[in-house]
Design an enzyme around this catalytic site. Structure first.
Site, PDB file in Angstrom:
ATOM      1  CB  CYS A 133      38.894  -8.814  -7.967  1.00  0.00           C
ATOM      2  SG  CYS A 133      38.488  -8.193  -9.621  1.00  0.00           S
ATOM      3  CG  HIS A 164      49.547  -4.015  -0.722  1.00  0.00           C
ATOM      4  ND1 HIS A 164      50.218  -3.711  -1.886  1.00  0.00           N
ATOM      5  CD2 HIS A 164      48.474  -3.167  -0.688  1.00  0.00           C
ATOM      6  CE1 HIS A 164      49.585  -2.730  -2.513  1.00  0.00           C
ATOM      7  NE2 HIS A 164      48.527  -2.396  -1.816  1.00  0.00           N
ATOM      8  CG  HIS A 198      34.284 -26.916   1.347  1.00  0.00           C
ATOM      9  ND1 HIS A 198      33.708 -27.873   0.541  1.00  0.00           N
ATOM     10  CD2 HIS A 198      33.917 -27.223   2.622  1.00  0.00           C
ATOM     11  CE1 HIS A 198      33.012 -28.715   1.281  1.00  0.00           C
ATOM     12  NE2 HIS A 198      33.130 -28.343   2.545  1.00  0.00           N
ATOM     13  CG  HIS A 246      38.592 -13.313  -7.971  1.00  0.00           C
ATOM     14  ND1 HIS A 246      37.302 -12.888  -8.172  1.00  0.00           N
ATOM     15  CD2 HIS A 246      39.363 -12.601  -8.834  1.00  0.00           C
ATOM     16  CE1 HIS A 246      37.284 -11.959  -9.116  1.00  0.00           C
ATOM     17  NE2 HIS A 246      38.519 -11.768  -9.537  1.00  0.00           N
ATOM     18  CG  ASN A 299      35.914 -11.189 -12.698  1.00  0.00           C
ATOM     19  OD1 ASN A 299      35.490 -10.873 -11.582  1.00  0.00           O
ATOM     20  ND2 ASN A 299      37.165 -10.990 -13.073  1.00  0.00           N
TER      21      ASN A 299
END
Length: 524
Positions: free
Chosen positions: A234, A313, A398, A402, A435
């Site tokens: 995502c 990562h 702002h 996700h 989602n």
């Protein structure tokens, strides 16, 4: 005892990495500021030198300098050429600005909408679920924060469900073409002016690729640079933006088209493994297209300028980070995406690593020092203090987080100490659209625009999580006030009905069957 020593060693290494990363970030920031002000420093130095030369006391020196220059004309010419070359090299080395000209979020038609209770009934009719699995999905829907009008592809609204490659292509083409058509129409950019195309879709990677699909549909030129990203979860939308940013540094005077989508048709789970059933209750149909530019002339009409991208990562940190979100088969051979119970813990670790890099780039110095002091106290002096989370509200207006699920949003709200107002775009996106994977960030930004929240100079932080495990961020600066998002914004027809209250538990039978008024379906 050995375990204790290993823990101390791991904390020491983590502390060293944190301090080293913060030091490197500060060094890069200071270097960037010095280089950015170099022309001003040179201009001031030149003015001082000229002032000295034109003073009466230095007129004799000027004559001597003039005579010397005439006697060494070749050397003076070489010096001038060197200065000119240095000035050109400086101008060429400055990074090209990356502008977001406009964005589009796809809104499926009303025929694709399904209430929560209706979707559960359809799961029971179309799948091979046990009564226990149906009850589990119903409980998850009651707590997921998803509303009564999210979208499914037609392939999953039939009995039996039509999970085939043809139906998957139809879903993807409707989403991709709908979003791209709209962003090109809104910007007036010709297809032949696009030099870079990046499409990301994690679980569906057909041949020919999505980028080839776009090139063929819009007749893009033969030398267009294309990249098709798959399997990156995502957070792939931010990865695509970061890739586009780097490509726009080497391809001058062009546009980059970034499309973020996911395919639901082939990725609904039809088995009874609990860790895979969660995705059925969250993931929905959707996608977005973003048009970027490195043309300085586009600054006047662009909405935002890309300020920072930070990619983290954690796949090399531990096996649990790598394996907390995986696509696999269950014992009966049904393919699904398995979510580990450690997902929230892994996401928190990835977020902390990400903000260690992002913080020095955006936060005031006082917040950076507090964060570093807390790290030193806890990991070096072993003091019983809570980890300090910097107040990002001091630097950013702002937040687009996700919309992966209610649990993710609750954890980020707590960790970052955000208000309900800051979380509203993410929660309303989850409620209205579900989602939609990597495209959810753009529905959230479109919500801010539709609400008239974006003012000139505001900064927007987009945060996304993905399998692997990854946490990626992008920071944008508004170049103008966005007070009219346009009729084709996905929220335009119903924005006045939001925000709505979303209870922590909303029993299916007690939720109203009447959704907010909607139009017939369009893109933004």
């Amino acid at each position: 005892m050995a375990s204790h020593h290993r823990s101390i060693a791991m904390d020491s290494r983590e502390l060293f990495r944190t301090v080293r990363q913060a030091t490197l970030n500060h060094a890069r920031l200071l270097n960037h500021r010095l280089v950015a002000r170099l022309p001003h420093l040179l201009a001031v130095t030149l003015l001082v030198a000229v002032a000295q030369l034109v003073s009466p006391a230095s007129l004799a020196g000027c004559r001597a300098l003039r005579d010397s220059a005439r006697a060494n004309a070749g050397l003076v010419a070489a010096a001038c050429a060197g200065v000119a070359a240095a000035a050109y090299a400086y101008a060429a080395s400055r990074p090209r600005p990356v502008y977001l000209v406009d964005l589009a979020g796809y809104k499926p038609g009303r025929a694709h909408e399904a209430t929560r209770a209706g979707s559960i009934r359809h799961f029971a009719e179309a799948g091979r679920f046990t009564d226990e699995s149906i009850a589990f999905q119903a409980r998850m829907l009651e707590r997921a924060g998803v509303g009564e009008a999210t979208h499914f592809p037609k392939s999953l609204l039939t009995v039996p469900v039509d999970m085939c490659l043809r139906a998957a292509r139809e879903e993807s083409e409707a989403v991709v073409f709908g979003a791209v058509d709209d962003v090109l129409a809104r910007t007036g950019v010709r297809a032949e002016d696009i030099g870079v195309v990046i499409v990301n879709s994690s679980l569906f990677s057909p041949t020919p690729s999505f980028t080839s699909l776009v090139v063929n549909r819009y007749g893009l030129r033969h030398d267009v640079v294309t990249h098709n990203l798959s399997g990156m979860g995502c957070s792939a939308g931010i990865i695509a933006i970061d890739l586009a940013k780097h490509l726009l540094q080497v391809h001058p005077d062009t546009y980059a088209l970034v499309v973020s989508t996911e395919n639901i048709t082939l990725n609904a789970y039809r088995g009874n493994h609990r860790s895979m059933l969660v995705t059925n209750t969250l993931f929905r149909m959707g996608g977005a297209a973003v048009l970027l530019s490195n043309r300085r002339a586009d600054r006047r009409r662009a909405k935002y300028q890309l300020v920072h991208t930070v990619r983290t990562h954690r796949g090399g940190a531990s096996d649990r980070s790598y394996g907390c979100v995986t696509q696999e088969e269950d014992a009966e051979g049904h393919v699904g995406v398995s979510l580990s119970k450690e997902l929230m813990s892994v996401a928190g670790e990835a977020l902390r690593t990400n903000i260690t890099t992002l913080g020095p780039l955006v936060l005031p110095l006082s917040e950076q020092l507090r964060f570093l002091a807390a790290v030193l106290l806890k990991r070096v002096l072993r003091a019983d203090v809570k980890p300090y989370m910097p107040d990002f509200k001091l630097a950013l207006e702002h937040f687009c987080i996700h919309a992966g699920g209610r649990g993710v949003l609750d954890e980020l709200e707590r960790s970052l100490n955000l208000s309900a107002w800051h979380m509203e775009p993410s929660r309303m996106t989850l409620y209205r659209f579900g989602n939609t994977s990597s495209s959810s960030l753009w529905y959230e930004l479109a919500y801010c625009e539709a609400k008239g929240r974006i003012k000139k100079g505001d900064r927007v932080w987009q945060i996304a999580f993905g399998s692997g495990f990854k946490c990626n961020s992008a920071v944008w600066k508004a170049l103008r006030t966005v007070d009219d998002a346009g009729e084709t914004n996905p929220w335009a027809a119903e924005i006045d009905h939001f925000p709505v209250h979303v209870p922590k538990v909303a029993p299916l039978e007690s939720v109203s069957d009447h959704a907010p008024p909607k139009d017939g379906g369009h893109t933004a």
